[in-house]
Scaffold this motif. Structure first.
Motif, PDB file in Angstrom:
ATOM      1  N   PRO A 193       0.833  -1.208   0.000  1.00 16.00           N
ATOM      2  CA  PRO A 193       0.000   0.000   0.000  1.00 16.00           C
ATOM      3  C   PRO A 193       0.865   1.254   0.000  1.00 16.00           C
ATOM      4  CG  PRO A 193      -0.014  -1.045   2.158  1.00 16.00           C
ATOM      5  CD  PRO A 193       0.726  -1.976   1.248  1.00 16.00           C
ATOM      6  N   ALA A 194       0.372   2.304  -0.621  1.00 17.17           N
ATOM      7  CA  ALA A 194       1.120   3.561  -0.705  1.00 17.17           C
ATOM      8  C   ALA A 194       0.738   4.470   0.455  1.00 17.17           C
ATOM      9  CB  ALA A 194       0.824   4.253  -2.033  1.00 17.17           C
ATOM     10  N   PRO A 195       1.701   5.159   1.051  1.00 15.46           N
ATOM     11  CA  PRO A 195       1.376   6.100   2.128  1.00 15.46           C
ATOM     12  C   PRO A 195       0.722   7.357   1.566  1.00 15.46           C
ATOM     13  CG  PRO A 195       3.715   6.226   1.596  1.00 15.46           C
ATOM     14  CD  PRO A 195       3.151   5.097   0.774  1.00 15.46           C
ATOM     15  N   ASP A 196       0.009   8.051   2.423  1.00  8.32           N
ATOM     16  CA  ASP A 196      -0.573   9.341   2.056  1.00  8.32           C
ATOM     17  C   ASP A 196       0.568  10.331   1.810  1.00  8.32           C
ATOM     18  OD1 ASP A 196      -1.502  12.065   2.381  1.00  8.32           O
ATOM     19  OD2 ASP A 196      -3.356  11.257   3.212  1.00  8.32           O
ATOM     20  N   PRO A 197       0.734  10.834   0.587  1.00  9.51           N
ATOM     21  CA  PRO A 197       1.897  11.678   0.300  1.00  9.51           C
ATOM     22  C   PRO A 197       1.909  12.985   1.087  1.00  9.51           C
ATOM     23  CG  PRO A 197       0.363  11.660  -1.562  1.00  9.51           C
ATOM     24  CD  PRO A 197      -0.115  10.620  -0.603  1.00  9.51           C
ATOM     25  N   ASP A 198       0.737  13.559   1.328  1.00  7.63           N
ATOM     26  CA  ASP A 198       0.688  14.820   2.081  1.00  7.63           C
ATOM     27  C   ASP A 198       1.105  14.608   3.528  1.00  7.63           C
ATOM     28  OD1 ASP A 198      -0.206  16.150  -0.192  1.00  7.63           O
ATOM     29  OD2 ASP A 198      -2.322  15.824   0.305  1.00  7.63           O
ATOM     30  N   GLU A 199       0.614  13.531   4.145  1.00 10.31           N
ATOM     31  CA  GLU A 199       0.992  13.249   5.532  1.00 10.31           C
ATOM     32  C   GLU A 199       2.463  12.848   5.633  1.00 10.31           C
ATOM     33  OE1 GLU A 199      -0.991  13.358   8.720  1.00 10.31           O
ATOM     34  OE2 GLU A 199      -1.448  14.867   7.204  1.00 10.31           O
ATOM     35  N   LEU A 200       2.955  12.143   4.638  1.00  7.51           N
ATOM     36  CA  LEU A 200       4.378  11.774   4.628  1.00  7.51           C
ATOM     37  C   LEU A 200       5.243  13.026   4.606  1.00  7.51           C
ATOM     38  CD1 LEU A 200       6.498   9.525   4.478  1.00  7.51           C
ATOM     39  CD2 LEU A 200       6.237   9.562   1.985  1.00  7.51           C
ATOM     40  N   ALA A 201       4.906  13.975   3.754  1.00  7.22           N
ATOM     41  CA  ALA A 201       5.676  15.219   3.667  1.00  7.22           C
ATOM     42  C   ALA A 201       5.569  16.029   4.952  1.00  7.22           C
ATOM     43  CB  ALA A 201       5.198  16.042   2.472  1.00  7.22           C
ATOM     44  N   ARG A 202       4.397  16.009   5.589  1.00  8.55           N
ATOM     45  CA  ARG A 202       4.191  16.802   6.800  1.00  8.55           C
ATOM     46  C   ARG A 202       4.948  16.239   7.995  1.00  8.55           C
ATOM     47  NH1 ARG A 202       0.912  17.355  11.244  1.00  8.55           N
ATOM     48  NH2 ARG A 202      -0.161  15.365  10.924  1.00  8.55           N
ATOM     49  N   LEU A 203       4.974  14.895   8.099  1.00 11.48           N
ATOM     50  CA  LEU A 203       5.562  14.277   9.288  1.00 11.48           C
ATOM     51  C   LEU A 203       7.057  13.989   9.155  1.00 11.48           C
ATOM     52  CD1 LEU A 203       2.694  11.799  10.228  1.00 11.48           C
ATOM     53  CD2 LEU A 203       3.406  13.818  11.510  1.00 11.48           C
ATOM     54  N   ALA A 204       7.561  13.912   7.937  1.00 13.96           N
ATOM     55  CA  ALA A 204       8.967  13.547   7.747  1.00 13.96           C
ATOM     56  C   ALA A 204       9.935  14.452   8.525  1.00 13.96           C
ATOM     57  CB  ALA A 204       9.303  13.545   6.255  1.00 13.96           C
ATOM     58  N   PRO A 205       9.722  15.772   8.583  1.00 16.39           N
ATOM     59  CA  PRO A 205      10.652  16.591   9.378  1.00 16.39           C
ATOM     60  C   PRO A 205      10.626  16.260  10.871  1.00 16.39           C
ATOM     61  CG  PRO A 205       9.398  17.952   7.838  1.00 16.39           C
ATOM     62  CD  PRO A 205       8.751  16.605   7.854  1.00 16.39           C
ATOM     63  N   CYS A 206       9.517  15.751  11.373  1.00 13.90           N
ATOM     64  CA  CYS A 206       9.403  15.406  12.797  1.00 13.90           C
ATOM     65  C   CYS A 206       9.985  14.024  13.101  1.00 13.90           C
ATOM     66  CB  CYS A 206       7.946  15.405  13.238  1.00 13.90           C
ATOM     67  SG  CYS A 206       7.019  16.875  12.815  1.00 13.90           S
ATOM     68  N   LEU A 207      10.109  13.191  12.063  1.00 16.22           N
ATOM     69  CA  LEU A 207      10.523  11.801  12.244  1.00 16.22           C
ATOM     70  C   LEU A 207      11.643  11.473  11.251  1.00 16.22           C
ATOM     71  CD1 LEU A 207       6.894  10.402  12.486  1.00 16.22           C
ATOM     72  CD2 LEU A 207       8.554  10.323  14.357  1.00 16.22           C
ATOM     73  N   PRO A 208      12.882  11.913  11.551  1.00 10.50           N
ATOM     74  CA  PRO A 208      13.995  11.620  10.635  1.00 10.50           C
ATOM     75  C   PRO A 208      14.148  10.108  10.451  1.00 10.50           C
ATOM     76  CG  PRO A 208      14.786  12.444  12.754  1.00 10.50           C
ATOM     77  CD  PRO A 208      13.315  12.622  12.745  1.00 10.50           C
ATOM     78  N   ARG A 209      14.129   9.649   9.205  1.00 14.41           N
ATOM     79  CA  ARG A 209      13.949   8.216   8.935  1.00 14.41           C
ATOM     80  C   ARG A 209      15.053   7.361   9.550  1.00 14.41           C
ATOM     81  NH1 ARG A 209      13.674   3.919   4.791  1.00 14.41           N
ATOM     82  NH2 ARG A 209      11.537   3.142   4.983  1.00 14.41           N
ATOM     83  N   GLU A 210      16.301   7.770   9.431  1.00 16.67           N
ATOM     84  CA  GLU A 210      17.398   6.940   9.930  1.00 16.67           C
ATOM     85  C   GLU A 210      17.371   6.823  11.448  1.00 16.67           C
ATOM     86  OE1 GLU A 210      21.114   8.359   8.501  1.00 16.67           O
ATOM     87  OE2 GLU A 210      20.652   7.975   6.389  1.00 16.67           O
ATOM     88  N   ARG A 211      16.666   7.724  12.125  1.00 20.71           N
ATOM     89  CA  ARG A 211      16.654   7.719  13.593  1.00 20.71           C
ATOM     90  C   ARG A 211      15.284   7.343  14.152  1.00 20.71           C
ATOM     91  NH1 ARG A 211      19.482  13.530  14.535  1.00 20.71           N
ATOM     92  NH2 ARG A 211      20.140  12.770  16.582  1.00 20.71           N
ATOM     93  N   THR A 212      14.398   6.866  13.263  1.00 15.96           N
ATOM     94  CA  THR A 212      13.037   6.512  13.684  1.00 15.96           C
ATOM     95  C   THR A 212      12.836   5.014  13.580  1.00 15.96           C
ATOM     96  OG1 THR A 212      12.135   8.646  12.996  1.00 15.96           O
ATOM     97  CG2 THR A 212      10.576   6.819  13.192  1.00 15.96           C
ATOM     98  N   VAL A 213      12.289   4.427  14.646  1.00 16.46           N
ATOM     99  CA  VAL A 213      11.945   2.999  14.662  1.00 16.46           C
ATOM    100  C   VAL A 213      10.431   2.857  14.793  1.00 16.46           C
ATOM    101  CG1 VAL A 213      12.345   2.855  17.168  1.00 16.46           C
ATOM    102  CG2 VAL A 213      12.340   0.777  15.795  1.00 16.46           C
ATOM    103  N   LEU A 214       9.890   1.937  14.047  1.00 15.85           N
ATOM    104  CA  LEU A 214       8.469   1.612  14.123  1.00 15.85           C
ATOM    105  C   LEU A 214       8.288   0.312  14.879  1.00 15.85           C
ATOM    106  CD1 LEU A 214       5.429   1.636  13.221  1.00 15.85           C
ATOM    107  CD2 LEU A 214       6.190   0.532  11.092  1.00 15.85           C
ATOM    108  N   ALA A 215       7.404   0.303  15.861  1.00 17.43           N
ATOM    109  CA  ALA A 215       6.952  -0.938  16.500  1.00 17.43           C
ATOM    110  C   ALA A 215       5.566  -1.210  15.948  1.00 17.43           C
ATOM    111  CB  ALA A 215       6.926  -0.801  18.013  1.00 17.43           C
ATOM    112  N   ALA A 216       5.477  -2.167  15.007  1.00 19.12           N
ATOM    113  CA  ALA A 216       4.275  -2.353  14.202  1.00 19.12           C
ATOM    114  C   ALA A 216       3.406  -3.470  14.748  1.00 19.12           C
ATOM    115  CB  ALA A 216       4.674  -2.675  12.754  1.00 19.12           C
ATOM    116  N   SER A 217       2.128  -3.164  14.942  1.00 20.43           N
ATOM    117  CA  SER A 217       1.130  -4.164  15.350  1.00 20.43           C
ATOM    118  C   SER A 217       1.525  -4.883  16.630  1.00 20.43           C
ATOM    119  CB  SER A 217       0.899  -5.173  14.214  1.00 20.43           C
ATOM    120  OG  SER A 217       0.388  -4.541  13.071  1.00 20.43           O
ATOM    121  N   THR A 218       1.878  -4.117  17.645  1.00 25.54           N
ATOM    122  CA  THR A 218       2.287  -4.714  18.919  1.00 25.54           C
ATOM    123  C   THR A 218       1.070  -5.222  19.693  1.00 25.54           C
ATOM    124  OG1 THR A 218       2.221  -2.540  19.988  1.00 25.54           O
ATOM    125  CG2 THR A 218       4.346  -3.296  19.120  1.00 25.54           C
TER     126      THR A 218
END
Length: 438
Positions: free
Chosen positions: A221-246
């Motif tokens: 599935p593709a992410p929402d491009p507007d939300e991706l652009a909005r949140l990316a500055p708050c969540l630098p990818r190399e320093r962000t970890v996702l805990a998915a479906s815990t």
């Protein structure tokens, strides 16, 4: 196909129907709350309308979003190869219904599934006249299978999943298990363990097809491009970890590991996406207990230096969280839930971490681990060490390995066309003896 000769239902099936009868008052109260949706649950709603009312119909059922998303490649191949057919897709949730409706596929209707009462199923079958039923994963409702068998309609199970615990429960009801497996005309399991457990419950070998993990073929599935652009500055990818479906029991070690990482790197961020968003208040308390502050997605809040955790308490946004995180821990794997899919984080280019409980995708995780494409962990200490070691280049290296491993898995494995072939054979085969009666 004419209905089969009827005889008395088995004792096991009568017992199941008695339990449903006892549950009816509670379901009636629930239906009163559901309003117009109750008609679908009772097998009443869903006029065919403009959907080619004379076209032969196949019924496909999946519980919710995950099962339905995995079934999409099968649905699309079936529509291409059988332009004479239409599909009615059913599910148990409103989010699943909205997902399928949003695909806008031709010759596909979607409804909430009828409850597993004989009379609701007969109403549904009378309206849609399904020539066959395709079940996705583990949706083995006894009346549903037996009513299709009574009418001589073949049942195909795709991506079948049966855990050792579920197999043991069915094993304590051998009469009912025999009748359910007898109603299945073709089964393709998602892993070798599930295949073997279905065989042990009595499914004949000539009805068992090759192992096919449908999730391996589902488009990412593709992410929402507007939300991706909005949140990316708050969540630098190399320093962000996702805990998915815990699941319950996993947030504490995840938060302990992340707290250690945050102390070493105040720029680190955590997206915590529980499997069940209703647990958000409980998880918020755990975040505070770990000495961390958080932003809550459902409130429109964003993370930052003082709030390093984003509590992702919404549904349908996993593609966005994967796109924002350079590393993904896949939940349901530190506790015995069987583990969730590695395909989505791999497709999103996120490095994969997982616990020891991955029976739902055992073969895939074994291949990923052997290739060095995923890192197994057993608890907070392992997880903290893995997070410390996964800098940007290492994240990219492991994510690329995962994508190559899964591409090779797809290339060598049978796919959705194998299931369409099986359905074609079932639709032209003579009726089998009804296994649910007598």
């Amino acid at each position: 196909m004419p209905p089969l000769v009827r005889s008395a239902p088995s004792v096991a099936l009568l017992g199941y129907r008695l339990v449903l009868t006892l549950a009816a008052p509670g379901l009636a109260l629930r239906l009163l709350r559901e309003g117009a949706r109750a008609r679908e649950r009772l097998g009443l709603a869903g006029p065919r309308g403009a959907l080619e009312p004379r076209a032969p119909t196949v019924w496909l059922h999946g519980a919710s979003n995950g099962e339905l998303a995995s079934a999409r490649p099968l649905i699309e191949r079936l529509l291409v190869r059988r332009p004479d057919l239409m599909l009615v897709v059913t599910c148990n949730t409103l989010t699943g219904r909205a997902l399928v409706a949003g695909w806008n596929l031709p010759r596909v209707a979607v409804r909430l599934a009828p409850y597993d009462y004989v009379w609701t199923l007969r109403r549904f079958a009378a309206r849609w006249q399904p020539r066959a039923l395709i079940l996705i994963e583990s949706e083995l409702w006894p009346n549903r299978l037996c009513e299709m068998a009574r009418q001589g309609r073949p049942v195909l199970v795709a991506g079948a999943r049966l855990s050792a615990r579920s197999a043991a429960r069915w094993g304590r009801l051998p009469g009912l298990a025999r009748r359910l497996t007898g109603a299945i005309r073709f089964l393709s399991a998602q892993d070798a363990g599930s295949r073997d457990r279905f065989a042990a419950l009595g499914l004949p070998g000539n009805r068992i097809g090759p192992v096919i993990d449908l999730k391996a073929f589902a488009p990412a599935p593709a992410p929402d491009p507007d939300e991706l652009a909005r949140l990316a500055p708050c969540l630098p990818r190399e320093r962000t970890v996702l805990a998915a479906s815990t699941h319950e029991g996993e947030e504490v070690p995840v938060l302990a590991a992340f707290a250690a990482r945050y102390r070493a790197d105040p720029g680190a961020r955590l997206i915590l996406a529980p499997r069940h968003p209703r647990r958000a208040p409980e998880i918020a308390a755990l975040i505070a207990r770990a000495g961390l502050d958080h932003a809550t997605r459902s409130k429109g809040e964003t993370p930052g230096p003082a709030r390093p955790v984003l509590l992702a308490d919404t549904m349908g946004e996993m593609a966005l969280w994967v796109a924002l995180a350079g590393t993904s821990f896949v939940g349901g794997s530190l506790v015995p839930k069987g583990g969730h899919t590695p395909f989505e984080p791999a497709a999103g280019g996120s490095a994969i971490l997982h616990g020891p409980h991955v029976a739902n995708f055992a073969d895939t995780y074994a291949k990923l681990d052997r290739a060095g494409a995923a890192i197994p962990v057993t608890g907070a200490e392992d997880l903290a060490a893995a997070l410390a070691a996964l800098d940007g280049p290492e994240q990219s290296r492991r994510a690329a390995l995962a994508q190559r491993t899964i591409a090779a898995l797809r290339a060598e494995a049978p796919g959705p066309d194998t299931l369409v072939d099986a359905l074609d054979r079932l639709l032209t085969a003579p009726d089998a003896k009804d296994p649910c009666n007598g």
